[in-house]
Scaffold this motif. Structure first.
Motif, mmCIF file in Angstrom:
data_model
loop_
_atom_site.group_PDB
_atom_site.id
_atom_site.type_symbol
_atom_site.label_atom_id
_atom_site.label_comp_id
_atom_site.label_asym_id
_atom_site.label_seq_id
_atom_site.Cartn_x
_atom_site.Cartn_y
_atom_site.Cartn_z
ATOM 1 N N ILE A 173 4.787 4.333 -59.748
ATOM 2 C CA ILE A 173 5.075 4.047 -58.342
ATOM 3 C C ILE A 173 3.777 3.940 -57.548
ATOM 4 O O ILE A 173 3.624 3.028 -56.718
ATOM 5 C CB ILE A 173 6.014 5.111 -57.751
ATOM 6 C CG1 ILE A 173 7.388 4.981 -58.399
ATOM 7 C CG2 ILE A 173 6.120 4.973 -56.231
ATOM 8 C CD1 ILE A 173 8.275 6.165 -58.178
ATOM 9 N N ALA A 174 2.843 4.841 -57.791
ATOM 10 C CA ALA A 174 1.554 4.777 -57.082
ATOM 11 C C ALA A 174 0.859 3.443 -57.344
ATOM 12 O O ALA A 174 0.305 2.825 -56.422
ATOM 13 C CB ALA A 174 0.661 5.946 -57.504
ATOM 14 N N LYS A 175 0.915 2.969 -58.577
ATOM 15 C CA LYS A 175 0.320 1.665 -58.904
ATOM 16 C C LYS A 175 1.052 0.530 -58.189
ATOM 17 O O LYS A 175 0.423 -0.407 -57.692
ATOM 18 C CB LYS A 175 0.331 1.437 -60.424
ATOM 19 C CG LYS A 175 -0.682 2.281 -61.156
ATOM 20 C CD LYS A 175 -0.585 2.103 -62.659
ATOM 21 C CE LYS A 175 -1.528 3.070 -63.354
ATOM 22 N NZ LYS A 175 -1.370 3.051 -64.809
ATOM 23 N N ASN A 176 2.375 0.607 -58.134
ATOM 24 C CA ASN A 176 3.155 -0.421 -57.441
ATOM 25 C C ASN A 176 2.874 -0.416 -55.940
ATOM 26 O O ASN A 176 2.763 -1.485 -55.326
ATOM 27 C CB ASN A 176 4.654 -0.228 -57.674
ATOM 28 C CG ASN A 176 5.116 -0.732 -59.025
ATOM 29 O OD1 ASN A 176 4.315 -1.180 -59.845
ATOM 30 N ND2 ASN A 176 6.403 -0.661 -59.260
ATOM 31 N N LYS A 184 -2.593 5.362 -45.726
ATOM 32 C CA LYS A 184 -3.221 6.688 -45.710
ATOM 33 C C LYS A 184 -2.214 7.806 -45.967
ATOM 34 O O LYS A 184 -1.080 7.738 -45.517
ATOM 35 C CB LYS A 184 -3.896 6.924 -44.359
ATOM 36 C CG LYS A 184 -5.069 6.010 -44.103
ATOM 37 C CD LYS A 184 -5.760 6.382 -42.818
ATOM 38 C CE LYS A 184 -7.034 5.573 -42.664
ATOM 39 N NZ LYS A 184 -7.816 6.026 -41.537
ATOM 40 N N ASN A 185 -2.696 8.833 -46.651
ATOM 41 C CA ASN A 185 -1.926 10.052 -46.926
ATOM 42 C C ASN A 185 -0.573 9.783 -47.580
ATOM 43 O O ASN A 185 0.452 10.283 -47.110
ATOM 44 C CB ASN A 185 -1.737 10.866 -45.636
ATOM 45 C CG ASN A 185 -3.045 11.174 -44.953
ATOM 46 O OD1 ASN A 185 -4.006 11.563 -45.604
ATOM 47 N ND2 ASN A 185 -3.098 10.978 -43.651
ATOM 48 N N PRO A 186 -0.552 9.030 -48.659
ATOM 49 C CA PRO A 186 0.741 8.745 -49.293
ATOM 50 C C PRO A 186 1.325 9.980 -49.990
ATOM 51 O O PRO A 186 0.588 10.814 -50.510
ATOM 52 C CB PRO A 186 0.395 7.665 -50.319
ATOM 53 C CG PRO A 186 -1.038 7.916 -50.646
ATOM 54 C CD PRO A 186 -1.668 8.431 -49.374
ATOM 55 N N THR A 187 2.648 10.073 -49.942
ATOM 56 C CA THR A 187 3.367 11.079 -50.730
ATOM 57 C C THR A 187 4.445 10.356 -51.518
ATOM 58 O O THR A 187 5.033 9.388 -51.033
ATOM 59 C CB THR A 187 4.022 12.169 -49.851
ATOM 60 O OG1 THR A 187 4.973 11.568 -48.982
ATOM 61 C CG2 THR A 187 2.975 12.920 -49.041
ATOM 62 N N ILE A 188 4.673 10.830 -52.719
ATOM 63 C CA ILE A 188 5.688 10.249 -53.603
ATOM 64 C C ILE A 188 6.575 11.390 -54.067
ATOM 65 O O ILE A 188 6.077 12.407 -54.564
ATOM 66 C CB ILE A 188 5.047 9.554 -54.821
ATOM 67 C CG1 ILE A 188 4.151 8.407 -54.369
ATOM 68 C CG2 ILE A 188 6.116 9.082 -55.802
ATOM 69 C CD1 ILE A 188 3.297 7.812 -55.474
ATOM 70 N N ARG A 189 7.869 11.194 -53.913
ATOM 71 C CA ARG A 189 8.819 12.199 -54.385
ATOM 72 C C ARG A 189 9.873 11.513 -55.238
ATOM 73 O O ARG A 189 10.610 10.649 -54.760
ATOM 74 C CB ARG A 189 9.484 12.896 -53.207
ATOM 75 C CG ARG A 189 10.397 13.995 -53.666
ATOM 76 C CD ARG A 189 10.730 14.921 -52.557
ATOM 77 N NE ARG A 189 11.549 15.986 -53.093
ATOM 78 C CZ ARG A 189 12.380 16.686 -52.387
ATOM 79 N NH1 ARG A 189 12.478 16.464 -51.108
ATOM 80 N NH2 ARG A 189 13.097 17.616 -52.949
ATOM 81 N N PHE A 228 10.956 13.572 -64.993
ATOM 82 C CA PHE A 228 10.743 12.198 -64.553
ATOM 83 C C PHE A 228 9.411 12.021 -63.824
ATOM 84 O O PHE A 228 8.990 10.911 -63.593
ATOM 85 C CB PHE A 228 11.865 11.756 -63.599
ATOM 86 C CG PHE A 228 13.208 11.685 -64.227
ATOM 87 C CD1 PHE A 228 13.455 10.806 -65.261
ATOM 88 C CD2 PHE A 228 14.243 12.487 -63.787
ATOM 89 C CE1 PHE A 228 14.708 10.729 -65.844
ATOM 90 C CE2 PHE A 228 15.499 12.412 -64.358
ATOM 91 C CZ PHE A 228 15.728 11.531 -65.396
ATOM 92 N N ALA A 229 8.788 13.094 -63.399
ATOM 93 C CA ALA A 229 7.717 13.020 -62.419
ATOM 94 C C ALA A 229 6.435 12.335 -62.874
ATOM 95 O O ALA A 229 6.001 11.392 -62.240
ATOM 96 C CB ALA A 229 7.410 14.410 -61.893
ATOM 97 N N GLY A 230 5.772 12.767 -63.912
ATOM 98 C CA GLY A 230 4.434 12.302 -64.259
ATOM 99 C C GLY A 230 4.244 10.806 -64.370
ATOM 100 O O GLY A 230 3.572 10.190 -63.546
ATOM 101 N N ALA A 231 4.799 10.188 -65.377
ATOM 102 C CA ALA A 231 4.599 8.758 -65.619
ATOM 103 C C ALA A 231 5.209 7.922 -64.508
ATOM 104 O O ALA A 231 4.647 6.910 -64.103
ATOM 105 C CB ALA A 231 5.198 8.362 -66.967
ATOM 106 N N ASP A 232 6.359 8.342 -63.991
ATOM 107 C CA ASP A 232 7.003 7.579 -62.923
ATOM 108 C C ASP A 232 6.196 7.634 -61.633
ATOM 109 O O ASP A 232 6.073 6.631 -60.939
ATOM 110 C CB ASP A 232 8.433 8.069 -62.698
ATOM 111 C CG ASP A 232 9.386 7.613 -63.797
ATOM 112 O OD1 ASP A 232 9.089 6.595 -64.453
ATOM 113 O OD2 ASP A 232 10.417 8.261 -63.996
#
Length: 177
Positions: free
Chosen positions: A61-64, A120-125, A53-57
């Protein structure tokens, strides 16, 4: 001596049989592994990330998140509305909690403008159909009434949910730093 040789021969046959069984067991293809791997990934719960699920999602999410930031900085409620789930729970650092309608009304009727706003310093999991996003919210508001500028330094936790093919902001929490 003959008994020892026979026992040794039996042992070698047993080992050879076990080796063949092990090789047969190891001969599996990706299709046979897919369901157990998926079940394991989902069974571990919130502590696991399902790589498929990671790459495209993550990109979506980063774009959103960036679209949300840009709309927030511009005071653009129409830009934020399609990014939010109908069930939105949006917590401010003051402790106030808005639903989607209250958030959008607050943006439309704001008595301030953002002079700067950075995430700043966003993380997405990614966790199955959910995503945990964390970042530092750093900005400055300028109030229309008196021109007073107020700095903001917050830690933000956003939870996004995959609804159909879209990622929607389901909840947001802010803590003053």
């Amino acid at each position: 001596m003959r008994a020892a040789a026979r026992q040794s021969n039996l042992w070698l046959q047993h080992c050879d049989h076990n080796q063949k069984r092990m090789e047969e067991t190891m001969n599996i293809d990706r299709r046979q592994l897919a369901l157990p791997v998926l079940a394991l990934g989902l069974g571990v719960g919130l502590m696991s990330v399902v790589p498929a699920f990671a790459g495209a999602d993550e990109d979506a999410i980063a774009k959103n998140v960036e679209a949300f930031r840009a709309a927030q900085a511009a005071g653009n409620a129409e830009g934020i509305a399609p990014l939010c789930a109908e069930e939105l729970s949006y917590s401010h650092s003051s402790g106030a909690v808005d639903d989607k309608a209250a958030l959008l009304a607050g943006i439309k009727n704001a008595k301030y403008k953002w002079t700067s706003l950075e995430y700043k310093n966003p993380t997405i999991r990614i966790v199955g159909p959910a995503a945990i996003v964390r970042f530092n919210f750093v900005g400055e508001q300028e109030f229309a009434a008196d021109g007073k500028k107020v700095p903001q330094n917050l830690h933000i936790l956003m939870n996004w949910q995959k609804q159909g093919s879209d990622w929607k902001l389901l909840s947001r929490s802010a803590t003053k730093l």
